[in-house]
Design a protein around this motif. Structure first.
Motif, PDB file in Angstrom:
ATOM      1  N   HIS A  70       0.836  -1.205   0.000  1.00 21.04           N
ATOM      2  CA  HIS A  70       0.000   0.000   0.000  1.00 21.04           C
ATOM      3  C   HIS A  70       0.872   1.256   0.000  1.00 21.04           C
ATOM      4  O   HIS A  70       0.588   2.227  -0.688  1.00 21.04           O
ATOM      5  CB  HIS A  70      -0.935   0.011   1.208  1.00 21.04           C
ATOM      6  CG  HIS A  70      -1.851  -1.164   1.245  1.00 21.04           C
ATOM      7  ND1 HIS A  70      -2.938  -1.285   0.412  1.00 21.04           N
ATOM      8  CD2 HIS A  70      -1.826  -2.285   1.998  1.00 21.04           C
ATOM      9  CE1 HIS A  70      -3.559  -2.424   0.658  1.00 21.04           C
ATOM     10  NE2 HIS A  70      -2.900  -3.046   1.625  1.00 21.04           N
ATOM     11  N   ILE A  71       1.932   1.223   0.778  1.00 18.61           N
ATOM     12  CA  ILE A  71       2.841   2.366   0.855  1.00 18.61           C
ATOM     13  C   ILE A  71       3.526   2.599  -0.482  1.00 18.61           C
ATOM     14  O   ILE A  71       3.660   3.728  -0.947  1.00 18.61           O
ATOM     15  CB  ILE A  71       3.876   2.158   1.984  1.00 18.61           C
ATOM     16  CG1 ILE A  71       3.169   2.186   3.341  1.00 18.61           C
ATOM     17  CG2 ILE A  71       4.985   3.200   1.915  1.00 18.61           C
ATOM     18  CD1 ILE A  71       4.026   1.718   4.493  1.00 18.61           C
ATOM     19  N   LEU A  72       3.953   1.532  -1.137  1.00 14.21           N
ATOM     20  CA  LEU A  72       4.641   1.661  -2.422  1.00 14.21           C
ATOM     21  C   LEU A  72       3.727   2.175  -3.527  1.00 14.21           C
ATOM     22  O   LEU A  72       4.198   2.747  -4.501  1.00 14.21           O
ATOM     23  CB  LEU A  72       5.264   0.322  -2.828  1.00 14.21           C
ATOM     24  CG  LEU A  72       6.396  -0.170  -1.923  1.00 14.21           C
ATOM     25  CD1 LEU A  72       6.887  -1.533  -2.386  1.00 14.21           C
ATOM     26  CD2 LEU A  72       7.539   0.823  -1.853  1.00 14.21           C
ATOM     27  N   ASN A  73       2.422   1.987  -3.379  1.00 18.32           N
ATOM     28  CA  ASN A  73       1.464   2.491  -4.371  1.00 18.32           C
ATOM     29  C   ASN A  73       1.034   3.923  -4.110  1.00 18.32           C
ATOM     30  O   ASN A  73       0.222   4.473  -4.843  1.00 18.32           O
ATOM     31  CB  ASN A  73       0.219   1.589  -4.421  1.00 18.32           C
ATOM     32  CG  ASN A  73       0.495   0.313  -5.156  1.00 18.32           C
ATOM     33  OD1 ASN A  73       1.251   0.291  -6.124  1.00 18.32           O
ATOM     34  ND2 ASN A  73      -0.094  -0.768  -4.700  1.00 18.32           N
ATOM     35  N   ASP A  87       6.408  10.573  -4.031  1.00 17.88           N
ATOM     36  CA  ASP A  87       7.717   9.923  -4.011  1.00 17.88           C
ATOM     37  C   ASP A  87       8.275   9.853  -2.597  1.00 17.88           C
ATOM     38  O   ASP A  87       8.888   8.869  -2.198  1.00 17.88           O
ATOM     39  CB  ASP A  87       8.708  10.673  -4.904  1.00 17.88           C
ATOM     40  CG  ASP A  87       8.366  10.545  -6.372  1.00 17.88           C
ATOM     41  OD1 ASP A  87       7.712   9.561  -6.756  1.00 17.88           O
ATOM     42  OD2 ASP A  87       8.759  11.447  -7.136  1.00 17.88           O
ATOM     43  N   LYS A  88       8.104  10.927  -1.842  1.00 18.02           N
ATOM     44  CA  LYS A  88       8.558  10.989  -0.454  1.00 18.02           C
ATOM     45  C   LYS A  88       7.410  11.498   0.395  1.00 18.02           C
ATOM     46  O   LYS A  88       6.663  12.377  -0.019  1.00 18.02           O
ATOM     47  CB  LYS A  88       9.741  11.943  -0.316  1.00 18.02           C
ATOM     48  CG  LYS A  88      10.989  11.470  -0.991  1.00 18.02           C
ATOM     49  CD  LYS A  88      12.119  12.452  -0.731  1.00 18.02           C
ATOM     50  CE  LYS A  88      13.385  11.996  -1.400  1.00 18.02           C
ATOM     51  NZ  LYS A  88      14.496  12.900  -1.105  1.00 18.02           N
ATOM     52  N   PHE A 148       3.743  15.509   2.542  1.00 16.56           N
ATOM     53  CA  PHE A 148       4.415  15.213   1.279  1.00 16.56           C
ATOM     54  C   PHE A 148       5.679  16.032   1.100  1.00 16.56           C
ATOM     55  O   PHE A 148       6.467  15.765   0.193  1.00 16.56           O
ATOM     56  CB  PHE A 148       3.481  15.475   0.092  1.00 16.56           C
ATOM     57  CG  PHE A 148       2.168  14.756   0.206  1.00 16.56           C
ATOM     58  CD1 PHE A 148       2.110  13.419   0.551  1.00 16.56           C
ATOM     59  CD2 PHE A 148       0.989  15.420  -0.027  1.00 16.56           C
ATOM     60  CE1 PHE A 148       0.903  12.753   0.659  1.00 16.56           C
ATOM     61  CE2 PHE A 148      -0.230  14.765   0.075  1.00 16.56           C
ATOM     62  CZ  PHE A 148      -0.271  13.441   0.419  1.00 16.56           C
ATOM     63  N   GLU A 149       5.851  17.049   1.943  1.00 20.18           N
ATOM     64  CA  GLU A 149       7.046  17.896   1.879  1.00 20.18           C
ATOM     65  C   GLU A 149       7.446  18.263   3.297  1.00 20.18           C
ATOM     66  O   GLU A 149       6.613  18.348   4.186  1.00 20.18           O
ATOM     67  CB  GLU A 149       6.763  19.172   1.076  1.00 20.18           C
ATOM     68  CG  GLU A 149       6.465  18.905  -0.367  1.00 20.18           C
ATOM     69  CD  GLU A 149       6.493  20.170  -1.212  1.00 20.18           C
ATOM     70  OE1 GLU A 149       6.863  21.232  -0.693  1.00 20.18           O
ATOM     71  OE2 GLU A 149       6.146  20.062  -2.384  1.00 20.18           O
ATOM     72  N   ARG A 150       8.729  18.476   3.481  1.00 17.05           N
ATOM     73  CA  ARG A 150       9.246  18.928   4.780  1.00 17.05           C
ATOM     74  C   ARG A 150       9.952  20.249   4.583  1.00 17.05           C
ATOM     75  O   ARG A 150      10.812  20.323   3.710  1.00 17.05           O
ATOM     76  CB  ARG A 150      10.213  17.896   5.347  1.00 17.05           C
ATOM     77  CG  ARG A 150       9.511  16.663   5.813  1.00 17.05           C
ATOM     78  CD  ARG A 150       9.895  16.421   7.251  1.00 17.05           C
ATOM     79  NE  ARG A 150       9.342  15.151   7.688  1.00 17.05           N
ATOM     80  CZ  ARG A 150       8.650  15.029   8.803  1.00 17.05           C
ATOM     81  NH1 ARG A 150       8.456  16.056   9.571  1.00 17.05           N
ATOM     82  NH2 ARG A 150       8.173  13.882   9.151  1.00 17.05           N
ATOM     83  N   PRO A 151       9.660  21.258   5.302  1.00 12.08           N
ATOM     84  CA  PRO A 151       8.508  21.351   6.186  1.00 12.08           C
ATOM     85  C   PRO A 151       7.224  21.524   5.365  1.00 12.08           C
ATOM     86  O   PRO A 151       7.254  22.027   4.254  1.00 12.08           O
ATOM     87  CB  PRO A 151       8.805  22.607   7.013  1.00 12.08           C
ATOM     88  CG  PRO A 151       9.649  23.451   6.131  1.00 12.08           C
ATOM     89  CD  PRO A 151      10.448  22.496   5.288  1.00 12.08           C
TER      90      PRO A 151
END
Length: 94
Positions: free
Chosen positions: A23-26, A30-31, A47-50
């Motif tokens: 599930h995580i790989l789908n 991307d990060k 989906f982004e940091r920060p």
């Protein structure tokens, strides 16, 4: 080891995470990062940091979409432990 108030073995914990791998790989990003607040039962996915969201949109089912300008930078899922396997796809116009 305690997990969700139950005493379970480390092998069972590993098995549960391994079941989640497909599930995580789908996942579309991307990060991403995931944090879960068990006391509040809220799952945070960034989906982004920060994340630094400047806007948000609450869906009818307790999913909050986080945006920076027009880009989605995260999700907040309320009552996470009560969710079915498939996430909501109900969305208002943004």
């Amino acid at each position: 080891m305690l997990l969700k108030g139950k005493d379970i073995s480390k092998n069972e914990i590993i098995e549960r995470f391994l079941k989640a791998v497909p599930h995580i790989l789908n996942f579309a990003a991307d990060k991403f990062s995931v944090d879960y607040d068990r006391k509040a039962d809220v799952l945070y996915i960034g989906f982004e940091r920060p994340q630094e969201a400047t806007d948000s949109e609450m869906l009818e089912d307790g999913v909050i979409l986080r945006y920076r300008k027009d880009k989605m930078v995260g999700l907040t899922i309320l009552d996470a432990s009560k969710r079915e396997e498939s996430p909501s796809m109900t969305r208002g116009g943004h």
